[in-house]
Scaffold this motif. Structure first.
Motif, short mmCIF file in Angstrom:
data_model
loop_
_atom_site.label_atom_id
_atom_site.label_comp_id
_atom_site.label_asym_id
_atom_site.label_seq_id
_atom_site.Cartn_x
_atom_site.Cartn_y
_atom_site.Cartn_z
N THR A 270 0.86 -1.17 0.00
CA THR A 270 0.00 0.00 0.00
C THR A 270 0.90 1.22 0.00
O THR A 270 1.63 1.46 0.96
N LEU A 271 0.85 1.99 -1.09
CA LEU A 271 1.77 3.11 -1.24
C LEU A 271 1.55 4.21 -0.22
O LEU A 271 2.46 4.95 0.10
N GLY A 272 0.34 4.32 0.30
CA GLY A 272 0.08 5.35 1.28
C GLY A 272 0.82 5.12 2.60
O GLY A 272 0.99 6.03 3.39
N MET A 273 1.25 3.90 2.84
CA MET A 273 2.00 3.58 4.05
C MET A 273 3.48 3.76 3.74
O MET A 273 4.10 2.91 3.13
N MET A 274 4.03 4.89 4.14
CA MET A 274 5.37 5.28 3.70
C MET A 274 6.44 4.21 3.85
O MET A 274 7.18 3.97 2.93
N PRO A 275 6.56 3.51 4.99
CA PRO A 275 7.64 2.53 5.07
C PRO A 275 7.36 1.25 4.29
O PRO A 275 8.27 0.47 4.08
N ALA A 276 6.14 1.03 3.86
CA ALA A 276 5.78 -0.24 3.22
C ALA A 276 6.62 -0.51 1.98
O ALA A 276 7.03 -1.65 1.75
N TYR A 277 6.87 0.48 1.17
CA TYR A 277 7.61 0.22 -0.06
C TYR A 277 9.05 -0.17 0.24
O TYR A 277 9.61 -1.05 -0.41
N LYS A 278 9.67 0.43 1.24
CA LYS A 278 11.03 0.06 1.60
C LYS A 278 11.07 -1.35 2.18
O LYS A 278 11.94 -2.14 1.86
N LEU A 279 10.10 -1.66 3.03
CA LEU A 279 10.02 -3.00 3.61
C LEU A 279 9.75 -4.05 2.53
O LEU A 279 10.29 -5.15 2.58
N GLY A 280 8.90 -3.71 1.58
CA GLY A 280 8.59 -4.65 0.49
C GLY A 280 9.79 -4.96 -0.36
O GLY A 280 10.03 -6.12 -0.72
N VAL A 281 10.56 -3.94 -0.70
CA VAL A 281 11.77 -4.16 -1.49
C VAL A 281 12.77 -4.99 -0.69
O VAL A 281 13.35 -5.95 -1.21
N ALA A 282 12.96 -4.66 0.58
CA ALA A 282 13.88 -5.42 1.42
C ALA A 282 13.44 -6.88 1.54
O ALA A 282 14.26 -7.80 1.47
N SER A 283 12.14 -7.10 1.69
CA SER A 283 11.60 -8.46 1.79
C SER A 283 11.85 -9.23 0.49
O SER A 283 12.26 -10.39 0.51
N ALA A 284 11.59 -8.59 -0.64
CA ALA A 284 11.81 -9.25 -1.94
C ALA A 284 13.29 -9.61 -2.11
O ALA A 284 13.62 -10.71 -2.55
N LEU A 285 14.16 -8.69 -1.73
CA LEU A 285 15.60 -8.97 -1.85
C LEU A 285 16.02 -10.13 -0.97
O LEU A 285 16.80 -10.99 -1.39
N SER A 286 15.50 -10.19 0.24
CA SER A 286 15.89 -11.28 1.14
C SER A 286 15.33 -12.62 0.67
O SER A 286 15.97 -13.64 0.80
N GLN A 287 14.12 -12.61 0.10
CA GLN A 287 13.50 -13.86 -0.36
C GLN A 287 14.04 -14.31 -1.71
O GLN A 287 14.15 -15.51 -1.96
N LEU A 288 14.34 -13.35 -2.57
CA LEU A 288 14.71 -13.70 -3.95
C LEU A 288 16.21 -13.58 -4.22
O LEU A 288 16.69 -14.07 -5.23
N GLY A 289 16.92 -12.88 -3.37
CA GLY A 289 18.36 -12.72 -3.57
C GLY A 289 18.72 -11.62 -4.55
O GLY A 289 19.89 -11.38 -4.82
N GLY A 290 17.76 -10.95 -5.12
CA GLY A 290 17.99 -9.87 -6.07
C GLY A 290 16.69 -9.53 -6.78
O GLY A 290 15.67 -10.17 -6.56
N LEU A 291 16.76 -8.53 -7.63
CA LEU A 291 15.58 -8.12 -8.40
C LEU A 291 15.93 -8.01 -9.88
O LEU A 291 16.97 -7.46 -10.23
N ASP A 292 15.07 -8.55 -10.70
CA ASP A 292 15.20 -8.39 -12.14
C ASP A 292 14.06 -7.54 -12.70
O ASP A 292 14.22 -6.90 -13.72
N VAL A 293 12.91 -7.58 -12.05
CA VAL A 293 11.73 -6.88 -12.55
C VAL A 293 11.02 -6.19 -11.40
O VAL A 293 10.87 -6.75 -10.32
N LEU A 294 10.59 -4.97 -11.66
CA LEU A 294 9.72 -4.24 -10.74
C LEU A 294 8.46 -3.89 -11.51
O LEU A 294 8.53 -3.31 -12.60
N VAL A 295 7.32 -4.26 -10.97
CA VAL A 295 6.03 -3.88 -11.56
C VAL A 295 5.32 -2.98 -10.57
O VAL A 295 4.98 -3.40 -9.47
N ASN A 296 5.15 -1.74 -10.94
CA ASN A 296 4.37 -0.77 -10.17
C ASN A 296 2.99 -0.72 -10.79
O ASN A 296 2.84 -0.40 -11.96
N CYS A 297 1.99 -1.05 -10.02
CA CYS A 297 0.62 -0.95 -10.51
C CYS A 297 -0.17 -0.18 -9.46
O CYS A 297 -0.48 -0.71 -8.40
#
Length: 95
Positions: free
Chosen positions: A5-32
């Motif tokens: 939820t973009l309105g929750m300011m820390p959510a986007y940082k936590l989401g990226v950190a979570s994806a990095l820890s689970q996936l080991g990196g990022l190849d694609v970002l989809v903003n919808c």
């Protein structure tokens, strides 16, 4: 996979950190993201239009900014931005 939820300011940082820890990196970002104003152009004050722009445009920039360092490490990084007005039927619950 996370939906943020973009309105929750820390959510986007936590989401990226979570994806990095689970996936080991990022190849694609989809903003919808997409919300509409509660009425037409003349029905809304600047505060309402700032809410719309904050989610539909600035929110995407925030997520890109958080994900970009990881995306730059990928040899095949892609960013897909989708903003929509189709969220209009859900406006009744938005306050």
């Amino acid at each position: 996979m996370s939906v943020l939820t973009l309105g929750m300011m820390p959510a986007y940082k936590l989401g990226v950190a979570s994806a990095l820890s689970q996936l080991g990196g990022l190849d694609v970002l989809v903003n919808c993201a997409g919300i509409g104003a509660k009425g037409g152009v003349c029905d809304n004050n600047d505060d309402e239009w700032h809410k719309v722009f904050d989610v539909n445009a600035v929110g995407m920039v925030r997520v890109i900014r958080a994900a970009l360092p990881a995306l730059l490490q990928s040899p095949a990084a892609s960013i897909v931005n989708v903003s929509l007005i189709a969220a209009t039927p859900c406006l009744g619950s938005r306050r």
